[in-house]
Scaffold this motif. Structure first.
Motif, PDB file in Angstrom:
ATOM      1  N   TYR A  73      39.741  46.801  24.491  1.00  0.00           N
ATOM      2  CA  TYR A  73      40.868  45.907  24.735  1.00  0.00           C
ATOM      3  C   TYR A  73      42.190  46.670  24.681  1.00  0.00           C
ATOM      4  O   TYR A  73      43.127  46.371  25.432  1.00  0.00           O
ATOM      5  N   TRP A 131      42.639  48.343  27.981  1.00  0.00           N
ATOM      6  CA  TRP A 131      43.157  47.408  28.981  1.00  0.00           C
ATOM      7  C   TRP A 131      44.653  47.157  28.772  1.00  0.00           C
ATOM      8  O   TRP A 131      45.430  47.154  29.722  1.00  0.00           O
ATOM      9  N   GLU A 132      45.019  46.955  27.518  1.00  0.00           N
ATOM     10  CA  GLU A 132      46.421  46.633  27.217  1.00  0.00           C
ATOM     11  C   GLU A 132      47.362  47.772  27.590  1.00  0.00           C
ATOM     12  O   GLU A 132      48.478  47.543  28.056  1.00  0.00           O
ATOM     13  N   ARG A 159      46.539  50.286  29.706  1.00  0.00           N
ATOM     14  CA  ARG A 159      46.192  50.819  31.030  1.00  0.00           C
ATOM     15  C   ARG A 159      45.671  52.249  30.942  1.00  0.00           C
ATOM     16  O   ARG A 159      45.992  53.103  31.759  1.00  0.00           O
ATOM     17  N   GLU A 187      42.468  54.224  31.398  1.00  0.00           N
ATOM     18  CA  GLU A 187      41.103  54.168  31.909  1.00  0.00           C
ATOM     19  C   GLU A 187      40.143  54.982  31.051  1.00  0.00           C
ATOM     20  O   GLU A 187      38.956  54.651  30.959  1.00  0.00           O
ATOM     21  N   GLU A 205      38.572  52.729  28.637  1.00  0.00           N
ATOM     22  CA  GLU A 205      37.643  51.801  29.279  1.00  0.00           C
ATOM     23  C   GLU A 205      36.312  52.485  29.555  1.00  0.00           C
ATOM     24  O   GLU A 205      35.239  51.922  29.287  1.00  0.00           O
ATOM     25  N   SER A 220      36.611  40.954  31.455  1.00  0.00           N
ATOM     26  CA  SER A 220      36.674  41.910  32.546  1.00  0.00           C
ATOM     27  C   SER A 220      36.606  41.192  33.893  1.00  0.00           C
ATOM     28  O   SER A 220      37.305  41.558  34.851  1.00  0.00           O
ATOM     29  N   ARG A 222      39.920  39.881  34.972  1.00  0.00           N
ATOM     30  CA  ARG A 222      40.953  40.860  35.284  1.00  0.00           C
ATOM     31  C   ARG A 222      41.113  41.064  36.788  1.00  0.00           C
ATOM     32  O   ARG A 222      42.071  41.674  37.239  1.00  0.00           O
ATOM     33  N   GLU A 225      34.363  45.293  36.692  1.00  0.00           N
ATOM     34  CA  GLU A 225      34.577  46.712  36.422  1.00  0.00           C
ATOM     35  C   GLU A 225      33.823  47.193  35.189  1.00  0.00           C
ATOM     36  O   GLU A 225      33.173  48.245  35.222  1.00  0.00           O
ATOM     37  N   PHE A 226      33.883  46.451  34.099  1.00  0.00           N
ATOM     38  CA  PHE A 226      33.217  46.870  32.865  1.00  0.00           C
ATOM     39  C   PHE A 226      31.703  46.938  33.066  1.00  0.00           C
ATOM     40  O   PHE A 226      31.037  47.857  32.568  1.00  0.00           O
TER      41      PHE A 226
END
Length: 517
Positions: free
Chosen positions: A407, A410-411, A413, A415, A418, A445, A448, A459-460
């Motif tokens: 998370y 994601w917050e 950005r 990658e 992730e 995900s 998003r 994506e996840f």
């Protein structure tokens, strides 16, 4: 392409260390690319020449793991030992004159919109009465023997150098202090005066270089010496600024409990400290306690966030107009105060260390908070450093769940986080499938995607499937071929049965969530 650079690339391919050393010393750009987009470091790494890899790193080749070229070097390395060298190499310590730490310090010599200088130095006989606009804290740090007038407190001051210090010598020394590459500009006729001045002002690296280079005639040997000393000069500057931060900023910090401002006596004491501050940074931690640090606009302007703040009259109780008014008035004028976003004191101090001297030693315990703070302050390079620490720490999952890391990725950005989270989950999918948080992560995900079609990828989930292939060392074509087999022993021995079981677990989660991907 430059002939010398092409010769260097060839030496790196064949492992000719001596020739690579000679060519590197000519000043060729070690981080350039050949016609096939290969850097010298990539060629040496790919061809397995460990000693050449070490040489290039020492000479200034940059292996930034968060950039395409750096990743190519690491993943393309022929041997594990070369890969380990590249992984352990600290990108912030690369001898690259374009690194932000060096570039920013050098840029302070130029006229800027902020005019952060607090001392003007002139030399008798200088043309058009040229004035060098400098900074007390940098002079006191880099040249401890600089004339005593530097101890003046408050506002701006001017110093006139004696006639024995020529304008040329003064300019060379000033460039050296601010890490502007200047060793190649030194003329033999200025050698003695420079040695005397560097000795008087406590600049041992410059003095040592001058005393050695004056006896060297061979251009190649001289270039090699310059490259070596430029590295030492940069590292010495980093050490000096590290000491300055420890002894003058952190030691002079004042804890004010939950008070919103400092007592006037504390402000005056901070104003008169050896930090020579022109502003104060205030940090509020998670307990509501505040700590005030004596700092410098010249350093904070490394950050886009603070540049925006100084340009606009925001609500942080600071404007550039206030700063200018403060600079021109003696104590006890109130020092302008800048607020950091709320964070723990240790995290704020890691940020200050990064801004002052590119410190990259981030303890894993603070890496998540550093990443969040760096994202708030628009510091992408520090974000990358923190993300590297998170993904390489063996202990991070003892304090944080893999979903907290996801998370945060994601917050902010990032990658890298992730992909890291997807790999960890994929490698232990049967255990994580029992965790309700995995379903939540998949659902988040899926949301998003701004406009999601019924069969869009998630994506996840895609990342997990990719790392499942890596886990079992399969290619997509392998799955198609082996999936047609009905020999149970072959399926078990090849790992296809376990792969299909893990993949089915992901499919079952998607069915349960009524998602098609």
């Amino acid at each position: 392409m430059d002939k010398t650079f092409n010769e260097l690339c060839y030496a790196c391919r064949v492992g000719d260390k001596e020739n690579a050393d000679r060519l590197a010393s000519t000043g060729v750009n070690l981080n350039a690319l050949d016609e096939f987009d290969n850097s010298p470091l990539f060629l040496a790494s790919l061809c397995g020449h460990e000693e050449v890899v070490k040489l290039l790193l020492e000479r200034g080749a940059v292996c930034d793991r968060d950039r395409y070229e750096g990743a190519r070097c690491i993943y393309g390395a022929l041997t594990d030992s070369i890969r380990d060298i590249l992984l352990q190499y600290d990108i912030s310590k690369a001898v690259d004159l374009n690194q932000p730490f060096v570039m920013h310090l050098s840029s302070l010599l130029k006229e800027s919109a902020y005019q952060t200088h607090d001392i003007c130095v002139t030399s008798l006989g200088s043309k058009q009465n040229k004035r060098l606009q400098l900074h007390k804290f940098i002079l006191s740090t880099r040249s401890p023997g600089f004339p005593g007038e530097i101890n003046f407190n408050g506002g701006k001051h001017c110093i006139e150098m004696p006639s024995s210090v020529s304008p040329t010598v003064l300019e060379i020394v000033t460039k050296f202090i601010y890490l502007v590459p200047v060793l190649h500009e030194i003329d033999a006729k200025d050698m003695n005066r420079l040695i005397d001045l560097s000795s008087l002002w406590g600049m041992s690296e410059l003095k040592e270089f001058l005393e050695q280079v004056r006896h060297v005639l061979d251009p190649s040997e001289k270039s090699t010496m310059m490259a070596e000393y430029q590295y030492r000069i940069t590292e010495r500057a980093r050490e000096q600024l590290c000491c300055f931060v420890n002894e003058n900023i952190l030691r002079n910090a004042v804890d004010a409990g939950n008070e919103s401002s400092l007592q006037s006596q504390d402000l005056i004491s901070m104003f008169n400290s050896s930090a020579f501050p022109d502003l104060v940074v205030v940090v509020e931690n998670s307990h509501g306690l505040k700590r005030f640090y004596p700092c410098h606009l010249a350093i904070l302007t490394r950050s886009n966030y603070f540049r925006i703040m100084f340009d606009l009259p925001l609500a942080e109780n600071f404007t550039y107009k206030q700063f200018k008014a403060y600079q021109d008035m003696p104590p006890p004028t109130e020092i302008p105060i800048v607020s950091f976003p709320p964070c723990e004191f240790e995290v704020a101090e890691l940020l200050l260390r990064y801004l002052y001297y590119d410190a990259s030693e981030i303890p894993w315990q603070y890496a998540m908070d550093v990443l969040l703070l760096a994202d708030h302050l628009l510091e992408d390079r520090l974000k990358s450093m923190a993300a590297v620490i998170i993904t390489q720490s063996k202990d991070i999952l003892e304090k944080y769940s893999i979903f907290q890391i996801l998370y945060l990725g994601w917050e902010t950005r990032m990658e890298r986080l992730e992909h890291y989270a997807a790999k960890i989950v994929a490698n232990d999918i049967q255990r994580y499938a029992e965790d309700p948080e995995l379903k939540n992560a998949i659902m988040l995900s899926s949301r998003r995607i701004s406009v999601r079609q019924e069969t869009d990828s998630i994506e996840f989930v895609d990342d997990m499937r990719y790392y499942l292939l890596q886990k079992y060392a399969f290619e997509p074509d392998d799955i198609e071929l082996l999936g047609e087999e009905d020999d149970e022993e072959l399926l078990n021995a090849s790992g296809i049965s376990d792969y299909m079981k893990d993949n089915s677990t992901i499919d079952a989660l998607l069915d349960e969530l009524k998602l098609q991907a």
